[in-house]
Structures are given as structure tokens and as C-alpha cells.
Design an enzyme around this catalytic site. Sequence first.
Site, PDB file in Angstrom:
ATOM      1  N   SER A 134      30.776 -19.121 -47.700  1.00  0.00           N
ATOM      2  CA  SER A 134      29.328 -20.211 -47.754  1.00  0.00           C
ATOM      3  C   SER A 134      29.701 -21.372 -48.461  1.00  0.00           C
ATOM      4  O   SER A 134      30.971 -21.593 -48.650  1.00  0.00           O
ATOM      5  CB  SER A 134      28.494 -19.187 -47.617  1.00  0.00           C
ATOM      6  OG  SER A 134      27.417 -19.928 -47.260  1.00  0.00           O
ATOM      7  N   GLU A 228      26.138 -18.728 -35.196  1.00  0.00           N
ATOM      8  CA  GLU A 228      26.046 -19.528 -37.110  1.00  0.00           C
ATOM      9  C   GLU A 228      25.835 -20.911 -36.641  1.00  0.00           C
ATOM     10  O   GLU A 228      26.652 -21.537 -35.933  1.00  0.00           O
ATOM     11  CB  GLU A 228      26.391 -18.526 -37.846  1.00  0.00           C
ATOM     12  CG  GLU A 228      28.233 -19.095 -38.050  1.00  0.00           C
ATOM     13  CD  GLU A 228      28.502 -18.681 -39.266  1.00  0.00           C
ATOM     14  OE1 GLU A 228      27.769 -19.494 -40.130  1.00  0.00           O
ATOM     15  OE2 GLU A 228      29.538 -18.278 -40.010  1.00  0.00           O
ATOM     16  N   HIS A 254      25.646 -14.828 -40.479  1.00  0.00           N
ATOM     17  CA  HIS A 254      26.450 -15.900 -41.281  1.00  0.00           C
ATOM     18  C   HIS A 254      26.985 -14.689 -42.530  1.00  0.00           C
ATOM     19  O   HIS A 254      26.765 -13.840 -43.599  1.00  0.00           O
ATOM     20  CB  HIS A 254      25.679 -16.385 -42.230  1.00  0.00           C
ATOM     21  CG  HIS A 254      26.057 -17.559 -42.936  1.00  0.00           C
ATOM     22  ND1 HIS A 254      27.666 -18.535 -42.513  1.00  0.00           N
ATOM     23  CD2 HIS A 254      25.836 -17.219 -44.121  1.00  0.00           C
ATOM     24  CE1 HIS A 254      27.913 -19.001 -44.000  1.00  0.00           C
ATOM     25  NE2 HIS A 254      27.040 -18.716 -44.912  1.00  0.00           N
TER      26      HIS A 254
END
Length: 288
Positions: A134, A228, A254
Amino acid sequence: MTAAFDIAANRRATEALLRAVPPAPGTRARERTLAGRRALAVTAEARASAVRHRAGAGALLWIHGGAYVAGSVDANVGFASHLAAAAGVEVVLASYRLAPEHPFPAGLDDVSAALDALAAERGGPEAVVLGGDSAGAGLALAAMLLHRDTGHALPAGAVLLCPFADLTLTNPSWTAPETDDPVIDRDTFARIVGLYTSGDLVADPYISPARADLHGLPPLLVFASETEALRDDARAIAAAAPDARLVTRAGLTHVWHLQVATLDAARADVARVGTFVSQRLTATAPVR
């Protein structure tokens, strides 16, 4: 009126999510410092010693996620242990300063310094694979751009799990009808971006590296869910990088890799990460 973003609640929720990942058997974590900041070195004995021998003294430098405002090395020990087991190498969890207390470029500076320090410690950048999930993946990518642009050597490769690497929030995947993302909300992320950087800087290549010229980077392994909101960040990176493999999964959340203890797809993709890391370290290891 839009409710204010509760940074403390976000940090608590992120810590709880990450700490829920149970460690792989045989995990060891030791305290250390890296580039003057606290770090953790994680090993797991689940893989054959032959893998470690082929990879030599190589290591995986991992940058945790948390949308640039949350997360910690302590909370990531469980997940790092599965990466260590899969790759057969030590995983070094590097800490970095978080926004809003420390906005851009503090976190990027810390990740860049950690990469330099670990490369020097291990005998060269070819002995390090960089990775993150991320926002950690976004910082990893930005650090490689910074190293390329300033003449620093680059790592042997990089793993980017569901990168949050375009902070303009303008990609079509944010509003596409097929987007079904229970983890990421655009309004929340817009507030987070405002904590990390000012609006006039948001398209800067070191803030939104998915929008940058990615020439000269090492091989990349990039992941994204097909539903996502951040999938276009990963697609843009894979399209622009000279040597990148994009792995997409349907119907997953995610950074589904965090479900490695319970989800077959997560186990398979963590194993894929391990293979990539081992292969990159083996391919770049010096002949002795």
C-alpha cells in the site's frame, strides 16, 4: 459538514489489522537500528537452507503500509515472518516518520536512508530487494526514483503489494462501477493525502510515483485486486516500468496477502513473492 478525520482511531484500527496476522512457525525477530532509526530483523526457519545459501547474505527490506499516517514495524512482524519463510532470507522492517506530524518528504527520506544503509551493510544494493504494501509500496517506488535520480545504486528488485502511489486520486478505478473496495474510501483518502502533502505538490513524482517516468528501475513484481480502488496505480506502474510483472486477483480486498494464514490465494501470492525475492538475490549475487 464533513466529519474530521480521526487519526488516532485510524492508527488503532491499522495496528489491530496488522497485528492479527499470526507469525509463521519458527519466527525470530530482533531489535536493531537502521540509518539511525529503529528497525526489526525477522527470520523464519520454514524454508530449506539451500535457498538461503543461494541468496547469500541478501535481505528483503520491507516498508509497511498505513496510508502514510499509520502502521508500525511491530505490527508487521507476523506478516514479515511469512515473507521471510517464503523467501528464505532475513526481512528487515524499517520504520519511517508518519504524517501529519512528519509530512512529505520525511518518510521518503527515511526509506531512502534505510535502503542506503542496508545496501552498505550487505555489501551492495544487489544484495537487497525492496518491498512494501500500500503506502509502503508507494514509498518504496519513490525511494527507487530518488536513488535513480541522484545517482545512487538501485536494489536487485522490488515487490509492490497493491501500491498507493498516485495521490492525485484521479484514476478511473476510484469511481468505476466495478470497484468494490471495503478497505479504501476516497473521501477518507483525500483527507489523508491532505495530511501528507499540500495540494500543489500532490502530482510530484516522489509523492505520486505511479505517474512518473520509471525508466532505469530494476525488475518489479506488482500486485493488485481487480476490484480495489487502487488498481490503476498498479497498472500504471506495470505499464511504465521497463521490467514489471503485474499480478491481479479477482474479488479480493486491498493487500489480501495479509490473510496468509487463512486464504489460499494469499498463501500462493506470498510464495510468489518469496520466489521472486530469492531469484533476484540469486541472479545478482556476486561470483565468489
